[in-house]
Motif scaffolding. Structure first.
Motif, mmCIF file in Angstrom:
data_model
loop_
_atom_site.group_PDB
_atom_site.id
_atom_site.type_symbol
_atom_site.label_atom_id
_atom_site.label_comp_id
_atom_site.label_asym_id
_atom_site.label_seq_id
_atom_site.Cartn_x
_atom_site.Cartn_y
_atom_site.Cartn_z
ATOM 1 N N VAL A 244 0.857 -1.186 0.000
ATOM 2 C CA VAL A 244 0.000 0.000 0.000
ATOM 3 C C VAL A 244 0.891 1.233 0.000
ATOM 4 N N MET A 245 0.324 2.334 -0.450
ATOM 5 C CA MET A 245 1.082 3.575 -0.568
ATOM 6 C C MET A 245 0.366 4.686 0.189
ATOM 7 N N VAL A 246 1.157 5.605 0.753
ATOM 8 C CA VAL A 246 0.578 6.730 1.469
ATOM 9 C C VAL A 246 1.421 7.976 1.221
ATOM 10 N N SER A 247 0.760 9.122 1.155
ATOM 11 C CA SER A 247 1.442 10.407 1.008
ATOM 12 C C SER A 247 1.745 10.952 2.400
ATOM 13 N N LEU A 248 3.032 11.014 2.748
ATOM 14 C CA LEU A 248 3.444 11.327 4.114
ATOM 15 C C LEU A 248 2.949 12.686 4.580
ATOM 16 N N ASN A 249 3.164 13.717 3.776
ATOM 17 C CA ASN A 249 2.807 15.057 4.227
ATOM 18 C C ASN A 249 1.309 15.282 4.282
ATOM 19 N N SER A 250 0.545 14.392 3.666
ATOM 20 C CA SER A 250 -0.909 14.497 3.728
ATOM 21 C C SER A 250 -1.478 13.877 4.999
ATOM 22 N N VAL A 251 -0.898 12.768 5.450
ATOM 23 C CA VAL A 251 -1.472 12.063 6.601
ATOM 24 C C VAL A 251 -0.734 12.361 7.901
ATOM 25 N N GLY A 252 0.485 12.871 7.836
ATOM 26 C CA GLY A 252 1.223 13.222 9.038
ATOM 27 C C GLY A 252 1.805 12.025 9.757
ATOM 28 N N LEU A 253 2.600 12.329 10.767
ATOM 29 C CA LEU A 253 3.264 11.271 11.527
ATOM 30 C C LEU A 253 2.276 10.348 12.224
ATOM 31 N N VAL A 254 1.215 10.918 12.774
ATOM 32 C CA VAL A 254 0.233 10.087 13.472
ATOM 33 C C VAL A 254 -0.474 9.163 12.485
ATOM 34 N N GLY A 255 -0.802 9.695 11.296
ATOM 35 C CA GLY A 255 -1.452 8.862 10.297
ATOM 36 C C GLY A 255 -0.583 7.697 9.870
ATOM 37 N N LEU A 256 0.703 7.949 9.617
ATOM 38 C CA LEU A 256 1.597 6.866 9.223
ATOM 39 C C LEU A 256 1.772 5.873 10.361
ATOM 40 N N ARG A 257 1.920 6.383 11.574
ATOM 41 C CA ARG A 257 2.103 5.494 12.729
ATOM 42 C C ARG A 257 0.895 4.570 12.911
ATOM 43 N N GLU A 258 -0.308 5.110 12.767
ATOM 44 C CA GLU A 258 -1.497 4.281 12.931
ATOM 45 C C GLU A 258 -1.643 3.281 11.795
ATOM 46 N N LEU A 259 -1.276 3.696 10.592
ATOM 47 C CA LEU A 259 -1.305 2.751 9.481
ATOM 48 C C LEU A 259 -0.292 1.640 9.710
ATOM 49 N N ARG A 260 0.884 1.981 10.218
ATOM 50 C CA ARG A 260 1.900 0.971 10.517
ATOM 51 C C ARG A 260 1.396 -0.024 11.561
ATOM 52 N N ARG A 261 0.697 0.472 12.576
ATOM 53 C CA ARG A 261 0.138 -0.432 13.600
ATOM 54 C C ARG A 261 -0.826 -1.436 12.974
ATOM 55 N N HIS A 262 -1.578 -0.959 11.997
ATOM 56 C CA HIS A 262 -2.659 -1.765 11.423
ATOM 57 C C HIS A 262 -2.173 -2.658 10.291
ATOM 58 N N SER A 263 -1.155 -2.236 9.582
ATOM 59 C CA SER A 263 -0.829 -2.829 8.290
ATOM 60 C C SER A 263 -0.155 -4.187 8.408
#
Length: 414
Positions: A244-263
């Motif tokens: 899966v792909m995510v745009s870092l500056n769009s989702v922020g550190l919290v968004g990436l961290r939560e996706l990492r927890r789930h992924s």
């Protein structure tokens, strides 16, 4: 004694450098613009930022950034290293970001400021496990045990519907591609809804695996709200997707961290927006510092631009970014991630890319460099592989092309 976070800055200031350093240290820790009675010596010793190094570079007559400066002011440039106790913010990447890059860039006494380096104590590895897959996991899922992953981006960026996207994916799979990604602009629009696109593309991925015996890795752009990203991830996983792909500056550190927890899949991290954080040399971030936050938060692949790119970054800057991504975060906890080269890439820069990385643990993504081949997509993929073979073997690309028609024809349009 508490462990400490260290940040190194390039600083330009109209003030005496020591005074400017003290103001910045105070602003980003215990102080304010007035001395307060309850900011005791004991409190400052415990929680104040510490000036670790201040090295003068030069003095100039004009500021790098606009602001309110005295007439005839002179501007000192220096290297400044500050450190903070981890106890100030806890083991928290969002609050590290607020500390090392908060209310600094807009200070009146700052006419230029850039974060050059960030050093975090290893205690952060206990809270932030970093990438779940990294290089080894990506190679395993992509079925590419050695050599660079040859990749591409679906183009046009937006405008294709799900069926057209899937048709393009089929061509690429039959051409032998390793890695395919959505463009960062392609998310969940009404002309190409995410769910419909994933289902159509994964049908082609599975059919390609049946025909060819290997499953191409596709990074689906699931950037969105937290719940949306988790649901989209689950759809990709349920259909046999591997990235899966995510745009870092769009989702922020919290968004990436939560996706990492789930992924349960590798996370392909796109840095779109990097230019507004970095393009002015007297403002923002060096990639060496910035990428560490996202690496800890869980990115498996990180974009570093590409040599001879279509953007503004110099080759030296791209090379430094790639080397930073390939270095261990700590000797005992390396947290390896895979750098992604893209932006106008062709086989002509394969040798230079290998020379600056001395590694094939990377994704080399070309769009026009594949689709533009006069003999079609398969020839474009083959030519890129052959260019990389030449690079690794140390053979000039023109010599390697003499007995390889796909590469020879590619040299005419690259």
């Amino acid at each position: 004694m508490s462990e400490r976070i260290h940040a190194t800055y390039w600083l330009e200031t109209p003030l005496a450098p020591q005074r400017a350093a003290e103001i910045i240290a105070g602003e980003q820790s215990s102080g304010t613009f007035l001395a307060l009675a309850n900011e005791t010596d004991a409190l400052k010793a415990r929680s104040g930022a510490r000036i670790e190094r201040l090295e003068m570079l030069d003095v100039v007559g004009a500021p790098s950034l606009p602001g309110r400066y005295a007439d005839q002011a002179r501007f000192s440039r220096c290297l400044l290293e500050l450190s903070w106790s981890v106890d100030n913010m806890g083991v928290s990447l969002p609050n590290v970001l607020a500390t090392v890059a908060g209310n600094l860039f807009e200070l009146q006494g700052v006419s230029g400021l850039r974060v050059l380096e960030l050093r975090l104590p290893r205690v952060f590895a206990e809270t932030y496990p970093g990438p779940a897959f990294g290089i080894a996991g990506t190679r395993r899922l992509a079925g590419v045990p050695q050599g660079p992953l040859i990749g591409t981006i679906i183009k046009p960026s937006v405008g294709l519907d799900a069926a057209q996207t899937a048709q393009e994916v089929r061509q690429l799979i039959d051409g032998g591609i390793d890695f395919i990604k959505d463009d960062e602009l392609q998310a969940d629009g009404p002309h190409c809804p995410f769910d419909e696109r994933v289902r159509a593309v994964m049908r082609e991925v599975e059919a390609g695996a049946d025909r060819l015996g290997r499953r191409a890795m596709v990074a689906f752009n699931l950037t969105g709200e937290l719940d949306e990203m988790k649901r989209r991830h689950d759809l990709v996983q349920s259909l046999g997707g591997t990235c899966v792909m995510v745009s870092l500056n769009s989702v922020g550190l919290v968004g990436l961290r939560e996706l990492r927890r789930h992924s349960a899949l590798p996370i392909h991290a796109h840095r779109n927006g990097w230019g507004y954080l970095s393009r002015h040399p007297a403002l923002g971030w060096d990639y060496r510092a910035w990428h560490k936050l996202w690496r800890l938060a869980g990115a498996d692949h990180l974009h570093v631009n590409g040599l001879s790119n279509k953007f503004s970054e110099r080759d030296e800057t791209v090379a430094e970014a790639a080397r930073a991504v390939l270095e261990p975060l700590w000797p005992e906890t390396p947290m390896p991630v895979m750098p992604v080269f893209s932006s106008g890439q062709t086989g002509l820069v394969a040798a230079a890319t290998y020379a600056v990385t001395r590694s094939q643990d990377l994704i080399f993504a070309a769009g026009g460099g594949i689709f533009g081949h006069p003999d079609g997509v398969a020839a474009g993929v083959t030519a890129l592989r052959q260019a990389w073979d030449a690079a690794v073997q140390g053979v000039p690309i023109s010599v390697h092309a003499e007995t390889r028609p796909a590469l020879q024809r590619a040299l005419g349009f690259w």
